[in-house]
Motif scaffolding. Structure first.
Motif, PDB file in Angstrom:
ATOM      1  N   PHE A  66      -2.588  69.591   3.426  1.00  0.00           N
ATOM      2  CA  PHE A  66      -1.812  69.373   3.115  1.00  0.00           C
ATOM      3  C   PHE A  66      -1.356  68.145   2.513  1.00  0.00           C
ATOM      4  N   ALA A  67      -2.597  66.830   3.456  1.00  0.00           N
ATOM      5  CA  ALA A  67      -2.547  65.646   2.954  1.00  0.00           C
ATOM      6  C   ALA A  67      -3.476  65.543   2.076  1.00  0.00           C
ATOM      7  N   LEU A  68      -3.938  66.357   1.354  1.00  0.00           N
ATOM      8  CA  LEU A  68      -4.805  66.499  -0.010  1.00  0.00           C
ATOM      9  C   LEU A  68      -3.768  66.733  -1.067  1.00  0.00           C
ATOM     10  N   LYS A  69      -2.468  67.383  -1.411  1.00  0.00           N
ATOM     11  CA  LYS A  69      -1.860  67.688  -2.030  1.00  0.00           C
ATOM     12  C   LYS A  69      -1.063  66.720  -2.273  1.00  0.00           C
ATOM     13  N   GLU A  70      -0.863  65.845  -1.090  1.00  0.00           N
ATOM     14  CA  GLU A  70       0.234  64.583  -0.918  1.00  0.00           C
ATOM     15  C   GLU A  70      -0.035  63.813  -1.615  1.00  0.00           C
ATOM     16  N   SER A  71      -1.740  63.808  -1.527  1.00  0.00           N
ATOM     17  CA  SER A  71      -2.256  62.693  -1.562  1.00  0.00           C
ATOM     18  C   SER A  71      -2.904  62.356  -3.440  1.00  0.00           C
ATOM     19  N   GLY A  72      -3.015  63.758  -4.125  1.00  0.00           N
ATOM     20  CA  GLY A  72      -3.148  63.386  -5.176  1.00  0.00           C
ATOM     21  C   GLY A  72      -4.240  63.107  -5.408  1.00  0.00           C
ATOM     22  N   ASP A  73      -4.795  62.379  -6.483  1.00  0.00           N
ATOM     23  CA  ASP A  73      -6.316  61.618  -6.658  1.00  0.00           C
ATOM     24  C   ASP A  73      -6.464  60.385  -5.611  1.00  0.00           C
ATOM     25  N   ASN A  74      -4.908  60.138  -4.853  1.00  0.00           N
ATOM     26  CA  ASN A  74      -5.144  58.191  -4.352  1.00  0.00           C
ATOM     27  C   ASN A  74      -5.913  58.844  -2.877  1.00  0.00           C
ATOM     28  N   TYR A  75      -7.417  58.798  -3.073  1.00  0.00           N
ATOM     29  CA  TYR A  75      -8.565  58.988  -1.486  1.00  0.00           C
ATOM     30  C   TYR A  75      -8.675  58.540  -0.963  1.00  0.00           C
ATOM     31  N   GLN A  76      -7.578  57.082  -0.767  1.00  0.00           N
ATOM     32  CA  GLN A  76      -7.494  56.411   0.675  1.00  0.00           C
ATOM     33  C   GLN A  76      -6.058  56.928   0.738  1.00  0.00           C
ATOM     34  N   SER A  77      -5.597  56.621   0.472  1.00  0.00           N
ATOM     35  CA  SER A  77      -4.360  57.699   1.170  1.00  0.00           C
ATOM     36  C   SER A  77      -4.503  59.219   1.479  1.00  0.00           C
ATOM     37  N   PHE A  78      -5.477  60.157   1.326  1.00  0.00           N
ATOM     38  CA  PHE A  78      -5.921  61.105   2.068  1.00  0.00           C
ATOM     39  C   PHE A  78      -6.895  60.222   2.970  1.00  0.00           C
ATOM     40  N   PHE A  79      -7.214  59.596   3.101  1.00  0.00           N
ATOM     41  CA  PHE A  79      -8.958  59.413   4.341  1.00  0.00           C
ATOM     42  C   PHE A  79      -7.867  58.656   5.113  1.00  0.00           C
ATOM     43  N   ASN A  80      -6.480  57.780   5.137  1.00  0.00           N
ATOM     44  CA  ASN A  80      -5.651  57.403   5.615  1.00  0.00           C
ATOM     45  C   ASN A  80      -5.140  58.815   7.184  1.00  0.00           C
TER      46      ASN A  80
END
Ligand code: MRU
Length: 348
Positions: A66-80
């Motif tokens: 889910f986190a990957l799908k939601e963050s798109g290519d914003n990896y900062q958001s993904f890692f948060n």
């Protein structure tokens, strides 16, 4: 396993969403709820709609997807989001292990669509592995039950819920019970109520009732007395984190059961998949112990259970030193605490 004659797992992925049995409502209500994003995953783990180390791990695995799908290519958001999933409960190592496993596999690719697909594939594989590991724990644990049985009869004592609700299916401590009953053993289980959230009295008892397995709920303080009376042949519990030397964190109160078992020469076994062993830590001193809200001790819903103006301290887990543990029932076989290190390379 079965509820009202129908087979369920505790969690499943269906058409892009996760479905779980809301464990905060059992045994009064059997309600299936949907987790649609990483926030739902964090909430479900933190508020114990899903609980039990292996199930927390599997739920978190889908959280990465889910986190990957939601963050798109914003990896900062993904890692948060990943950090927040990891922090949702501290003691069960399965959570951190699952999240790292899925992240590492997904991020081997540089393409976002591929990463999302890989995260889901790996989470599905992790789900299947958990189910297979628990089935194997049941088969391996059955041989221990045969060893301690008297004329095919065994009295087991367990603490908390390490049943099918705590895993995808079969459970860990309960898997040998289900296996033994299927193979015709005469089994009775003493279930510690497990204050303050009563996972034993509410969840383990619910499981055994619906599987028609003879059981009796006892207060947390009763186990020692019942062991002294000679009415327990073996204690089997689950685990939230096992250190390399075999020290084991499990639900608060497990340590006292291990002490009573030791004093009464009752074998004390931990049933857990290898994913619950934390080879990064040497001993139980390094295991983080969750402290939950004091309200869990002071109230049941809104009803006061104790003097509500007094402070309370609510440790979720304790550590049983390896010296009190007879053995570990894993999917790879039975091991003494000293032999655990040999499993290091088995961890995928
Ligand atoms: O706080 P909980 O309900 O998540 O605690 C669960 C336990 O302590 C279980 O015994 C453990 O996670 C093993 S589950 C197979």
């Amino acid at each position: 396993m079965k509820y009202n004659g129908k087979k369920y797992t505790s969690i499943w992925f269906e058409k892009g969403i996760i479905k779980i049995i809301d464990q905060t409502r059992l045994p009064e209500e059997f309600r299936i709820i949907e987790l649609r994003n990483s926030e739902d995953i964090i909430y479900a783990i933190n508020n114990m709609q899903v609980r039990g180390a292996p199930l927390i791990g599997v739920t978190a695995a889908y959280g990465v997807y889910f986190a990957l799908k939601e963050s798109g290519d914003n990896y900062q958001s993904f890692f948060n989001k990943i950090s927040r999933i990891k922090e949702s409960r501290p003691t069960a190592v399965n959570l951190e292990y699952a999240v790292d496993l899925i992240c590492d596999y997904a991020l081997e690719s540089n393409d976002l669509d591929d990463q999302i697909e890989r995260s889901l594939d790996k989470a599905d594989e992790f789900y299947r592995n958990d189910m297979n590991a628990c089935k194997k724990i049941g088969e391996n644990g059955y041989f221990i039950l045969q060893k301690v049985a008297k004329a095919n009869e065994v009295n087991i004592l367990t603490h908390c819920n390490a049943g099918w609700l705590a895993t995808v299916d079969f459970g860990t401590a309960s898997a040998p019970v289900f296996e033994g009953v299927n193979r015709g053993m005469d089994i009775h289980v003493w279930i510690d109520e497990t204050r303050p959230r009563n996972q034993g009295g509410k969840l383990t008892a619910w499981e055994y009732y619906h599987e028609k397995i003879p059981h009796t709920i006892i207060t947390d303080n009763a186990g020692g007395h019942i062991m002294q009376n000679g009415d327990v042949d073996i204690v089997i519990t689950g685990a939230d984190r096992i250190a390399s030397n075999g020290d084991t964190a499990n639900k608060i109160g497990t340590y006292l059961k291990a002490l009573a078992a030791y004093d009464n020469k009752v074998p004390f076994y931990i049933a857990a998949p290898i994913s619950t062993i934390d080879f990064k830590i040497k001993s139980g001193k390094d295991i983080p112990i969750e402290i939950r809200s004091e309200d869990e001790i002071k109230f049941s819903g809104k009803t006061p259970l104790n003097h509500s103006l007094s402070p309370a301290l609510n440790h979720g887990f304790d550590v049983t030193p390896a010296k009190f543990i007879t053995g570990f029932i894993t999917e790879k076989g039975i091991f003494t605490p000293n032999q655990l290190k040999s499993l290091k390379n088995e961890k995928i």
